[in-house]
Design an enzyme around this catalytic site. Sequence first.
Site, short mmCIF file in Angstrom:
data_model
loop_
_atom_site.label_atom_id
_atom_site.label_comp_id
_atom_site.label_asym_id
_atom_site.label_seq_id
_atom_site.Cartn_x
_atom_site.Cartn_y
_atom_site.Cartn_z
N SER A 189 0.80 -1.23 0.00
CA SER A 189 0.00 0.00 0.00
C SER A 189 0.83 1.28 0.00
O SER A 189 0.37 2.31 -0.47
CB SER A 189 -0.95 0.00 1.19
OG SER A 189 -0.23 -0.11 2.38
N HIS A 217 -5.52 -4.08 -1.63
CA HIS A 217 -5.30 -3.00 -2.60
C HIS A 217 -5.28 -3.54 -4.03
O HIS A 217 -4.59 -2.98 -4.89
CB HIS A 217 -4.00 -2.26 -2.29
CG HIS A 217 -4.10 -1.42 -1.07
ND1 HIS A 217 -4.60 -0.13 -1.08
CD2 HIS A 217 -3.81 -1.69 0.22
CE1 HIS A 217 -4.59 0.37 0.14
NE2 HIS A 217 -4.12 -0.57 0.96
N LYS A 248 -12.40 -0.85 0.41
CA LYS A 248 -11.65 -0.03 -0.53
C LYS A 248 -12.40 -0.05 -1.88
O LYS A 248 -13.39 0.64 -2.03
CB LYS A 248 -10.20 -0.53 -0.62
CG LYS A 248 -9.50 -0.49 0.76
CD LYS A 248 -8.03 -0.73 0.67
CE LYS A 248 -7.40 -1.02 2.03
NZ LYS A 248 -7.45 0.08 3.00
N1 PLP Z 1 -4.81 -4.97 4.67
C1 PLP Z 1 -4.25 -3.96 3.99
C2 PLP Z 1 -3.13 -4.25 3.05
C3 PLP Z 1 -4.72 -2.64 4.16
O1 PLP Z 1 -4.16 -1.62 3.50
C4 PLP Z 1 -5.79 -2.42 5.07
C5 PLP Z 1 -6.34 -1.07 5.32
O2 PLP Z 1 -5.73 -0.05 5.22
C6 PLP Z 1 -6.33 -3.51 5.75
C7 PLP Z 1 -5.82 -4.76 5.52
C8 PLP Z 1 -7.46 -3.33 6.71
O3 PLP Z 1 -8.67 -3.28 6.01
P1 PLP Z 1 -10.02 -2.97 6.77
O4 PLP Z 1 -10.27 -1.50 6.65
O5 PLP Z 1 -11.05 -3.81 6.09
O6 PLP Z 1 -9.82 -3.38 8.20
#
Ligand code: PLP
Length: 414
Positions: A189, A217, A248
Amino acid sequence: MYPSAVQEAYRAELASIREKGIFKEERFIHSPQAADIRVEFPRGADLKEVINLCSNNYLGLSSHPEVVAAAHRALDERGYGMSSVRFICGTQDIHKELEGKLTEFLGTEDTILFPSCMDANAGVFEAVLNEQDVMIADRLVHASMVDGMRLCRAKQDTYKHADMKHLEQKLQEHQDARIRMIITDGVFSMDGDLAPLDEICALADKYTAMVFVDDSHATGFMGKTGRGTHEHCSVFGRIDIITTTLGKALGGASGGCVSGRAEIVELCRQRARPYLFSNAVPPPIAGAALKVLEILSKTTERRDKLEANTKFWRRALAEAGFVIKEGDSPIVPIMLFNAKLSQDISRDLYREGIYVIGFFFPVVPAGQARIRTQMSADHDIPMLERAVESFKKVGAKYGILGLDKKGIIEKYGQ
Ligand code: PLP
């Protein structure tokens, strides 16, 4: 009882966060999430219309009328909340339907919903691994996986970011473990680069390891039909565990899942603590997510537009003379290396009507400060052209256009 010594200690900690310049200020959005939004910043200031280049609304579905209508329908027909975890009285037919559709979309054997992907990552490792096993993670995996691994009794090891030689060495070192699990993000990310899943799967086959990918992502837009990095890297069906978010590209509300081998999903249903001890995904979100998957299964129009916007944006920034991180994903970091510079430039861009955030240590490694821009299918080329002009104006003010990494560091320090 809140002892005054404790209060003072907390106040000192907060003051030190401010002094270091790493206090996170929220900006208040007065419109739906979209490519252009109305923002109040700082608190009390006049509202400003800005182009949004920092949301995870990759497919522009967060406020899509059909998605909003589906949420309304589910709200009317199934209510607001479940007032229960899934296994007591929190499972509706639409939860099962959504799990089925996610399984189909991701090309896996089964799927289990979680309140968020943070929860999915917090629950999955502990549910399927024990002290005889080892988790070998890329050093840049997202914080939610780091936390999930902390909760699990399996041994932990890491390999240098995307370094396949190092991963191979680690797999050799851990040949006596019952299970070796390779753990990575699909798209990272902060850098927007992709894990080399084809090479990872080849190593997994060679050393009998399982592969875990967080595709938060990527789900919905990476790959020709948007299934994710496993489609993009031609390893569809070879990833044992995919976790991803509904928060997202897939509508942007909340919710996450573990999708993969049937037994793993069933073990999560029996043992994963955030699944057993936290409320079911609310019906309006389940209903809207079903609509999102229906839209994405009918047409690739949105991911195609996102891809075109990304190509335009990457080319325009490079031509303007910015240092960007190369890659295929819609996450495009503009490297500035200096924390203050990232803050100054993002503030000036806001004045120009561009909403971006400067990231610096500890969110990214020290000396790697940047402005992370993210494309959306909701952007259009005229909007992006306006944004490029603003970037050029501000870049020229700071004299960084055409400078390489060394040049920027010489001018501003690291
Ligand atoms: N995994 C990754 C790679 C993320 O970037 C994020 C959120 O920023 C998450 C998991 C967490 O997602 P959630 O908002 O569904 O908890």
